[in-house]
Design a protein around this motif. Structure first.
Motif, mmCIF file in Angstrom:
data_model
loop_
_atom_site.group_PDB
_atom_site.id
_atom_site.type_symbol
_atom_site.label_atom_id
_atom_site.label_comp_id
_atom_site.label_asym_id
_atom_site.label_seq_id
_atom_site.Cartn_x
_atom_site.Cartn_y
_atom_site.Cartn_z
ATOM 1 N N VAL A 114 0.623 -1.322 0.104
ATOM 2 C CA VAL A 114 0.081 -0.073 0.065
ATOM 3 C C VAL A 114 0.903 1.325 -0.011
ATOM 4 C CG1 VAL A 114 -1.556 1.222 1.487
ATOM 5 C CG2 VAL A 114 -1.960 -1.238 1.170
ATOM 6 N N LEU A 115 2.073 1.341 0.516
ATOM 7 C CA LEU A 115 2.948 2.482 0.646
ATOM 8 C C LEU A 115 3.208 3.182 -0.669
ATOM 9 C CD1 LEU A 115 5.441 0.960 3.454
ATOM 10 C CD2 LEU A 115 2.998 2.078 3.691
ATOM 11 N N PRO A 116 3.509 2.621 -1.691
ATOM 12 C CA PRO A 116 3.954 3.011 -2.974
ATOM 13 C C PRO A 116 2.655 4.198 -3.283
ATOM 14 C CG PRO A 116 4.361 1.079 -3.043
ATOM 15 C CD PRO A 116 3.765 1.053 -1.825
ATOM 16 N N SER A 117 1.582 3.679 -3.191
ATOM 17 C CA SER A 117 0.327 4.592 -3.500
ATOM 18 C C SER A 117 0.240 5.799 -2.729
ATOM 19 C CB SER A 117 -1.108 3.722 -3.471
ATOM 20 O OG SER A 117 -1.110 3.170 -2.354
ATOM 21 N N LEU A 118 0.406 5.497 -1.529
ATOM 22 C CA LEU A 118 0.532 6.787 -0.365
ATOM 23 C C LEU A 118 1.716 7.814 -0.483
ATOM 24 C CD1 LEU A 118 -0.082 4.917 3.070
ATOM 25 C CD2 LEU A 118 -1.759 6.035 1.798
ATOM 26 N N ILE A 142 0.782 12.904 4.085
ATOM 27 C CA ILE A 142 0.699 11.512 3.875
ATOM 28 C C ILE A 142 1.949 10.989 3.347
ATOM 29 C CG2 ILE A 142 -0.601 9.745 2.537
ATOM 30 C CD1 ILE A 142 -2.253 11.451 4.184
ATOM 31 N N VAL A 143 2.769 11.766 2.854
ATOM 32 C CA VAL A 143 4.176 11.385 2.631
ATOM 33 C C VAL A 143 5.147 11.167 3.783
ATOM 34 C CG1 VAL A 143 6.219 11.908 1.124
ATOM 35 C CG2 VAL A 143 4.166 12.242 0.248
ATOM 36 N N ARG A 144 4.677 12.211 4.638
ATOM 37 C CA ARG A 144 5.344 12.433 6.070
ATOM 38 C C ARG A 144 4.960 11.008 6.737
ATOM 39 N NH1 ARG A 144 7.594 16.249 9.826
ATOM 40 N NH2 ARG A 144 7.527 15.528 11.757
ATOM 41 N N MET A 145 3.692 10.770 6.746
ATOM 42 C CA MET A 145 3.154 9.508 7.373
ATOM 43 C C MET A 145 3.640 8.311 7.201
ATOM 44 S SD MET A 145 -0.880 7.965 7.276
ATOM 45 C CE MET A 145 -0.423 7.483 5.749
ATOM 46 N N VAL A 146 4.142 8.044 5.885
ATOM 47 C CA VAL A 146 4.910 6.657 5.308
ATOM 48 C C VAL A 146 6.146 6.810 6.125
ATOM 49 C CG1 VAL A 146 5.840 5.620 3.465
ATOM 50 C CG2 VAL A 146 3.643 6.478 3.349
ATOM 51 N N GLY A 147 6.730 7.827 6.171
ATOM 52 C CA GLY A 147 8.114 7.825 6.607
ATOM 53 C C GLY A 147 8.046 7.663 8.269
ATOM 54 N N VAL A 148 7.190 8.472 9.073
ATOM 55 C CA VAL A 148 7.049 8.310 10.463
ATOM 56 C C VAL A 148 6.600 6.708 10.855
ATOM 57 C CG1 VAL A 148 5.706 8.907 12.348
ATOM 58 C CG2 VAL A 148 6.471 10.594 10.660
ATOM 59 N N GLY A 149 5.595 6.302 10.206
ATOM 60 C CA GLY A 149 5.232 4.987 10.188
ATOM 61 C C GLY A 149 6.361 3.801 10.063
#
Length: 226
Positions: A120-124, A132-139
């Protein structure tokens, strides 16, 4: 609050939570403890509405509470919890709301359901939204720090380095945080990407974060062994 919940007075519970806890400086572990204590008293069908009301209060700790509730719902409502976390992050439109929710929802989901979440991460990352991009990094950094299996960390780092040309500060912060944490706990994975790191498409900010992680990696390098 528990008495209110037993009587079905959810608005009364939220009012007390706001007045007695959220408007005061309350440590996050206490907020999480309180949330877990009242969670089972809230009917499943009312939990999202409860989160919506807490989000609308827009206090610093609101996203800690909603993030904890959504985390507890992940096992049975994975997609819904992720979708709601994104909704709340966008609505909060602030660094602390983004980070509070990203760690507790996406990060926890990645750690526990990597086979589902990684695809799912590539689509985010393609979203035209810095939060939302920051969310992927933080997660991602949360999952790596908490012990995400090496095979998944390598896949995550490949995604991160593919986004190492970001120019927005918030995007750089999230992705860089995950990259630094990966380098700290898995320097051998970073070593596999040395050639990619030298590419002009990799920003200096990304290299700096990786170097910071590597400088702290020695005492952690044997932490995770397959």
């Amino acid at each position: 609050m528990l008495i209110c919940l037993e009587e079905g007075d959810y608005y009364g519970c939220i009012a007390l939570l706001h007045k007695k806890i959220l408007v005061k400086k309350t440590n996050f572990p206490i907020l999480e403890y309180i949330t877990r204590a009242i969670f089972d008293k809230i009917p499943e069908t009312c939990q999202i509405a409860f989160c919506d009301k807490i989000t609308n209060l827009n206090e610093t700790g609101s996203s800690v509470i909603t993030g904890t509730v959504l985390q507890m719902r992940l096992e049975n409502h994975l997609e819904e919890s992720l979708v709601k976390s994104i909704e709340y992050i966008r609505k909060g439109n602030d660094t602390f709301h983004c980070d509070h929710l990203s760690e507790r929802v996406l990060g926890f989901a990645l750690l526990n359901y990597p086979e589902i979440i990684l695809p799912v991460l590539p689509s985010l990352l393609k979203e035209n939204d810095r939060w939302i991009v920051r969310m992927v990094g933080v997660g991602g950094q949360y999952a790596v720090q908490k012990g995400l299996k090496r095979i998944y960390v390598e896949e995550l780092f490949a995604l991160l380095i593919g986004n190492a040309n970001r120019t927005d500060d918030d995007e750089q912060c999230g992705i860089g945080w995950a990259a630094k944490t990966t380098a700290k706990f898995h320097p051998d994975i970073v070593a596999k990407f040395v050639g990619h790191m030298e590419s002009p498409s990799v920003g200096q900010w990304f290299r700096t974060k990786v170097e910071m992680g590597l400088s702290r990696s020695k005492k952690y390098q044997d932490r995770y062994v397959e």
